[in-house]
Design a protein around this motif. Structure first.
Motif, PDB file in Angstrom:
ATOM      1  N   LYS A  54      -7.689  63.115  50.062  1.00  0.00           N
ATOM      2  CA  LYS A  54      -6.803  63.554  51.146  1.00  0.00           C
ATOM      3  C   LYS A  54      -7.535  64.477  52.114  1.00  0.00           C
ATOM      4  N   GLU A  55      -8.376  65.350  51.582  1.00  0.00           N
ATOM      5  CA  GLU A  55      -9.135  66.284  52.419  1.00  0.00           C
ATOM      6  C   GLU A  55     -10.199  65.585  53.251  1.00  0.00           C
ATOM      7  N   LYS A  56     -10.891  64.623  52.651  1.00  0.00           N
ATOM      8  CA  LYS A  56     -12.053  64.003  53.293  1.00  0.00           C
ATOM      9  C   LYS A  56     -11.714  62.785  54.152  1.00  0.00           C
ATOM     10  N   ALA A  57     -10.548  62.199  53.956  1.00  0.00           N
ATOM     11  CA  ALA A  57     -10.192  60.984  54.695  1.00  0.00           C
ATOM     12  C   ALA A  57     -10.125  61.262  56.190  1.00  0.00           C
ATOM     13  N   THR A  58     -10.680  60.343  56.970  1.00  0.00           N
ATOM     14  CA  THR A  58     -10.647  60.494  58.422  1.00  0.00           C
ATOM     15  C   THR A  58      -9.616  59.573  59.075  1.00  0.00           C
ATOM     16  N   GLU A  59      -9.150  58.585  58.345  1.00  0.00           N
ATOM     17  CA  GLU A  59      -8.134  57.661  58.876  1.00  0.00           C
ATOM     18  C   GLU A  59      -6.758  58.051  58.338  1.00  0.00           C
ATOM     19  N   ARG A  60      -5.749  57.797  59.136  1.00  0.00           N
ATOM     20  CA  ARG A  60      -4.390  58.152  58.749  1.00  0.00           C
ATOM     21  C   ARG A  60      -3.412  57.120  59.308  1.00  0.00           C
ATOM     22  N   LEU A  61      -2.433  56.774  58.512  1.00  0.00           N
ATOM     23  CA  LEU A  61      -1.294  56.008  59.008  1.00  0.00           C
ATOM     24  C   LEU A  61      -0.291  57.041  59.506  1.00  0.00           C
ATOM     25  N   VAL A  62       0.057  56.956  60.771  1.00  0.00           N
ATOM     26  CA  VAL A  62       0.949  57.939  61.380  1.00  0.00           C
ATOM     27  C   VAL A  62       2.343  57.330  61.486  1.00  0.00           C
ATOM     28  N   HIS A  63       3.307  57.985  60.841  1.00  0.00           N
ATOM     29  CA  HIS A  63       4.674  57.434  60.819  1.00  0.00           C
ATOM     30  C   HIS A  63       5.262  57.392  62.229  1.00  0.00           C
ATOM     31  N   GLN A  64       6.055  56.382  62.474  1.00  0.00           N
ATOM     32  CA  GLN A  64       6.693  56.213  63.771  1.00  0.00           C
ATOM     33  C   GLN A  64       8.197  55.999  63.627  1.00  0.00           C
ATOM     34  N   VAL A  72      -2.819  58.956  54.160  1.00  0.00           N
ATOM     35  CA  VAL A  72      -4.250  58.833  54.432  1.00  0.00           C
ATOM     36  C   VAL A  72      -4.678  57.426  54.036  1.00  0.00           C
ATOM     37  N   LEU A  73      -5.746  56.980  54.663  1.00  0.00           N
ATOM     38  CA  LEU A  73      -6.254  55.630  54.439  1.00  0.00           C
ATOM     39  C   LEU A  73      -7.763  55.710  54.283  1.00  0.00           C
ATOM     40  N   GLU A  83     -12.957  43.677  50.362  1.00  0.00           N
ATOM     41  CA  GLU A  83     -12.711  44.846  51.196  1.00  0.00           C
ATOM     42  C   GLU A  83     -11.283  45.290  50.934  1.00  0.00           C
ATOM     43  N   CYS A  84     -11.087  46.589  50.929  1.00  0.00           N
ATOM     44  CA  CYS A  84      -9.762  47.103  50.629  1.00  0.00           C
ATOM     45  C   CYS A  84      -9.532  48.427  51.345  1.00  0.00           C
ATOM     46  N   GLY A  85      -8.337  48.916  51.201  1.00  0.00           N
ATOM     47  CA  GLY A  85      -7.991  50.236  51.685  1.00  0.00           C
ATOM     48  C   GLY A  85      -7.148  50.928  50.631  1.00  0.00           C
ATOM     49  N   VAL A  86      -7.386  52.223  50.444  1.00  0.00           N
ATOM     50  CA  VAL A  86      -6.567  53.017  49.549  1.00  0.00           C
ATOM     51  C   VAL A  86      -5.591  53.795  50.422  1.00  0.00           C
ATOM     52  N   VAL A  87      -4.303  53.643  50.138  1.00  0.00           N
ATOM     53  CA  VAL A  87      -3.252  54.317  50.891  1.00  0.00           C
ATOM     54  C   VAL A  87      -2.657  55.401  49.997  1.00  0.00           C
ATOM     55  N   ILE A  88      -2.678  56.647  50.488  1.00  0.00           N
ATOM     56  CA  ILE A  88      -2.104  57.760  49.738  1.00  0.00           C
ATOM     57  C   ILE A  88      -1.023  58.409  50.603  1.00  0.00           C
ATOM     58  N   PRO A  89       0.244  58.192  50.263  1.00  0.00           N
ATOM     59  CA  PRO A  89       1.329  58.809  51.039  1.00  0.00           C
ATOM     60  C   PRO A  89       1.262  60.329  50.955  1.00  0.00           C
ATOM     61  N   LEU A  90       1.530  60.983  52.070  1.00  0.00           N
ATOM     62  CA  LEU A  90       1.505  62.440  52.114  1.00  0.00           C
ATOM     63  C   LEU A  90       2.917  62.979  51.895  1.00  0.00           C
ATOM     64  N   VAL A  91       3.347  62.884  50.657  1.00  0.00           N
ATOM     65  CA  VAL A  91       4.666  63.381  50.262  1.00  0.00           C
ATOM     66  C   VAL A  91       4.506  64.314  49.074  1.00  0.00           C
TER      67      VAL A  91
END
Length: 128
Positions: A54-64, A72-73, A83-91
């Motif tokens: 969460k600290e180091k991730a530079t990409e983010r899914l921004v809720h709309q 974070v992504l 190829e993949c992406g790890v999605v960590i919800p910020l809750v």
């Protein structure tokens, strides 16, 4: 950064999240592939890893949409194959040992894995 984890059964809600227009659009833009509408859930032994990601991730899914959260992504590669992406919800109270993985394919089928099997991720994190 290399991470090992064990495949676990999810609660079946990721599909509904991933088909939302703004989520789908941001994932395609940031990951450069059309994600399969579901996640592979893995647990990791070290709960501190998720916090570091969460600290180091530079990409983010921004809720709309009201009622949703940002996430974070982190881009990566799973089992040296997809190829993949790890999605960590910020809750609050999100399981610190859980990582949700998206890819262009249904990962359980493509990797011929099931709950309880081990997988490994090579995550692209600068400075780690």
């Amino acid at each position: 950064m290399k991470i090992n984890g064990k495949v676990v059964k999810g609660i079946g809600e990721s599909r509904e999240f991933l088909i939302i227009d703004w989520v789908d659009r941001q994932l395609k833009e940031k990951l450069k592939f059309q994600p399969f509408y579901g996640t592979l859930n893995i647990t990791i032994d070290d709960a501190g890893i998720q916090g570091m990601l969460k600290e180091k991730a530079t990409e983010r899914l921004v809720h709309q949409t009201e009622g949703f959260c940002d996430a974070v992504l982190i881009k990566g590669l799973i089992n040296d194959k997809y190829e993949c992406g790890v999605v960590i919800p910020l809750v609050e109270n999100y399981d610190a040992r859980l990582l949700e993985v998206v890819a262009a394919v249904h990962l359980k089928d493509a990797l011929q894995i099931e709950d309880g099997d081990e997988v490994y991720l090579d995550l692209y994190i600068e400075g780690v």
